[in-house]
Write a protein that holds these residues in place. Structure first.
Motif, PDB file in Angstrom:
ATOM      1  N   MET A  50      35.382  31.761  36.293  1.00  0.00           N
ATOM      2  CA  MET A  50      35.822  32.985  36.932  1.00  0.00           C
ATOM      3  C   MET A  50      37.326  33.200  36.531  1.00  0.00           C
ATOM      4  O   MET A  50      38.128  32.592  36.636  1.00  0.00           O
ATOM      5  N   SER A  51      37.327  34.642  36.283  1.00  0.00           N
ATOM      6  CA  SER A  51      38.765  35.040  35.924  1.00  0.00           C
ATOM      7  C   SER A  51      39.682  34.994  36.922  1.00  0.00           C
ATOM      8  O   SER A  51      39.376  35.069  37.900  1.00  0.00           O
ATOM      9  N   ILE A  52      41.006  34.864  36.570  1.00  0.00           N
ATOM     10  CA  ILE A  52      42.076  34.813  37.578  1.00  0.00           C
ATOM     11  C   ILE A  52      41.934  36.231  38.416  1.00  0.00           C
ATOM     12  O   ILE A  52      42.092  36.415  39.537  1.00  0.00           O
ATOM     13  N   GLY A  53      41.817  37.229  37.857  1.00  0.00           N
ATOM     14  CA  GLY A  53      41.747  38.580  38.288  1.00  0.00           C
ATOM     15  C   GLY A  53      40.782  38.681  39.488  1.00  0.00           C
ATOM     16  O   GLY A  53      41.045  39.316  40.316  1.00  0.00           O
ATOM     17  N   LEU A  54      39.706  37.956  38.980  1.00  0.00           N
ATOM     18  CA  LEU A  54      38.341  38.283  39.877  1.00  0.00           C
ATOM     19  C   LEU A  54      38.625  37.214  41.275  1.00  0.00           C
ATOM     20  O   LEU A  54      38.428  37.665  42.081  1.00  0.00           O
ATOM     21  N   LYS A  55      39.175  35.900  40.865  1.00  0.00           N
ATOM     22  CA  LYS A  55      39.520  35.142  41.906  1.00  0.00           C
ATOM     23  C   LYS A  55      40.629  36.051  43.033  1.00  0.00           C
ATOM     24  O   LYS A  55      40.460  35.743  44.329  1.00  0.00           O
TER      25      LYS A  55
ATOM     26  N   THR B  65      34.698  43.964  44.327  1.00  0.00           N
ATOM     27  CA  THR B  65      35.804  43.848  43.177  1.00  0.00           C
ATOM     28  C   THR B  65      35.649  45.113  42.517  1.00  0.00           C
ATOM     29  O   THR B  65      36.603  45.495  41.780  1.00  0.00           O
ATOM     30  N   ILE B  66      34.717  45.806  42.932  1.00  0.00           N
ATOM     31  CA  ILE B  66      34.757  47.394  42.103  1.00  0.00           C
ATOM     32  C   ILE B  66      34.737  48.559  43.108  1.00  0.00           C
ATOM     33  O   ILE B  66      34.800  49.664  42.633  1.00  0.00           O
ATOM     34  N   CYS B  67      34.796  48.102  44.404  1.00  0.00           N
ATOM     35  CA  CYS B  67      34.875  49.114  45.374  1.00  0.00           C
ATOM     36  C   CYS B  67      36.043  50.297  45.417  1.00  0.00           C
ATOM     37  O   CYS B  67      35.820  51.407  45.578  1.00  0.00           O
ATOM     38  N   GLU B  68      37.047  49.979  44.772  1.00  0.00           N
ATOM     39  CA  GLU B  68      38.258  50.905  44.463  1.00  0.00           C
ATOM     40  C   GLU B  68      37.742  52.264  43.527  1.00  0.00           C
ATOM     41  O   GLU B  68      38.370  53.139  43.513  1.00  0.00           O
ATOM     42  N   PHE B  69      37.033  51.657  42.569  1.00  0.00           N
ATOM     43  CA  PHE B  69      36.485  52.671  41.725  1.00  0.00           C
ATOM     44  C   PHE B  69      35.119  53.250  41.992  1.00  0.00           C
ATOM     45  O   PHE B  69      34.679  54.435  41.462  1.00  0.00           O
TER      46      PHE B  69
ATOM     47  N   GLY C  92      36.486  40.578  33.602  1.00  0.00           N
ATOM     48  CA  GLY C  92      35.933  39.301  33.068  1.00  0.00           C
ATOM     49  C   GLY C  92      35.014  38.464  34.067  1.00  0.00           C
ATOM     50  O   GLY C  92      34.733  37.405  34.035  1.00  0.00           O
ATOM     51  N   ALA C  93      34.159  39.196  34.879  1.00  0.00           N
ATOM     52  CA  ALA C  93      33.428  38.743  35.863  1.00  0.00           C
ATOM     53  C   ALA C  93      32.013  39.030  35.501  1.00  0.00           C
ATOM     54  O   ALA C  93      31.053  38.539  36.240  1.00  0.00           O
ATOM     55  N   GLU C  94      31.768  39.323  34.251  1.00  0.00           N
ATOM     56  CA  GLU C  94      30.054  39.581  34.057  1.00  0.00           C
ATOM     57  C   GLU C  94      29.501  38.495  33.965  1.00  0.00           C
ATOM     58  O   GLU C  94      28.141  38.317  34.549  1.00  0.00           O
TER      59      GLU C  94
END
Length: 216
Positions: free
Chosen positions: A1-6, A77-81, A177-179
């Motif tokens: 898992m990417s750092i951003g996703l964590k 992870t995507i709710c702000e978009f 990087g979460a795909e």
């Protein structure tokens, strides 16, 4: 898992608390088995089969709670978009629109912006899984007779979150990087609901092409 996703998974305040399974109970052991299925190298298709001698309701219960937690995180992870401006309708592309109905405030299927639909959906599921009359946590307390029907409705609606995320927001998942993580969660969910016939096939249509490539 990417750092951003964590970081997103750890900090987002919209995430609900996880429903806990008591250590030492059979359900806790099943929960650990379900969790282990997301580690690399495990055959997801085989992992969703009801273990020999285990109760179907117990097996479904731990998976429904796990899927709720995971899918909640994915949407987080995507709710702000996903806003009322970008997603004025809860949909999965031009062919599929999902309307909200809960027999309380929304007695008839009602068109809503995606973020409002998602919020109502997560709240509704949380109420179900925290209701001891539906998801009993005490050993020996039976599940209600309509337990599987309730779970089918929960899983059907959770699938719609995957539909919306994949069709409208997958570009953000890729940027983060979460795909790989999201795809693994989806495959696990898909194998589980099809193995036990918990989601109607026509509900799975919006992601049919993607699924045929991803889930052999």
């Amino acid at each position: 898992m990417s750092i951003g996703l964590k970081q997103v998974f750890n900090k987002d305040k919209t995430f609900r608390p996880k429903r806990k399974f008591e250590p030492g109970t059979q359900r806790f052991e099943l929960h650990k088995r379900a969790q282990a299925s997301l580690t690399c190298g495990i055959d997801l298709k085989a992992s969703v089969q009801l273990p020999h001698g285990e109760d179907l309701n117990d097996w479904v219960a731990v998976h429904v709670v796990d899927f709720f937690n995971r899918i909640n995180l994915i949407y987080g992870t995507i709710c702000e978009f996903c806003t009322e401006r970008t997603c004025p309708v809860m949909s999965g592309g031009p062919k599929y629109e999902y309307r909200w109905q809960d027999d309380l405030k929304y007695k008839k299927p009602t068109a809503l912006p995606a973020p409002q639909y998602m919020s109502l959906l997560m709240d509704w599921i949380e109420v179900q899984i925290n209701n001891e009359d539906i998801f009993p946590t005490s050993v020996g307390v039976p599940f209600p007779k309509n337990f599987l029907q309730i779970c089918k409705k929960i899983l059907c609606r959770l699938f719609r979150v995957f539909v919306h995320v994949y069709i409208h927001h997958f570009d953000r998942i890729i940027v983060m990087g979460a795909e790989a993580h999201v795809n693994t969660c989806y495959k696990h969910f898909y194998y589980f609901v099809t193995e036990l016939n918990l989601v109607d096939r026509k509900e799975l249509e919006p992601l049919k092409e993607m699924t045929s490539r991803m889930c052999h």
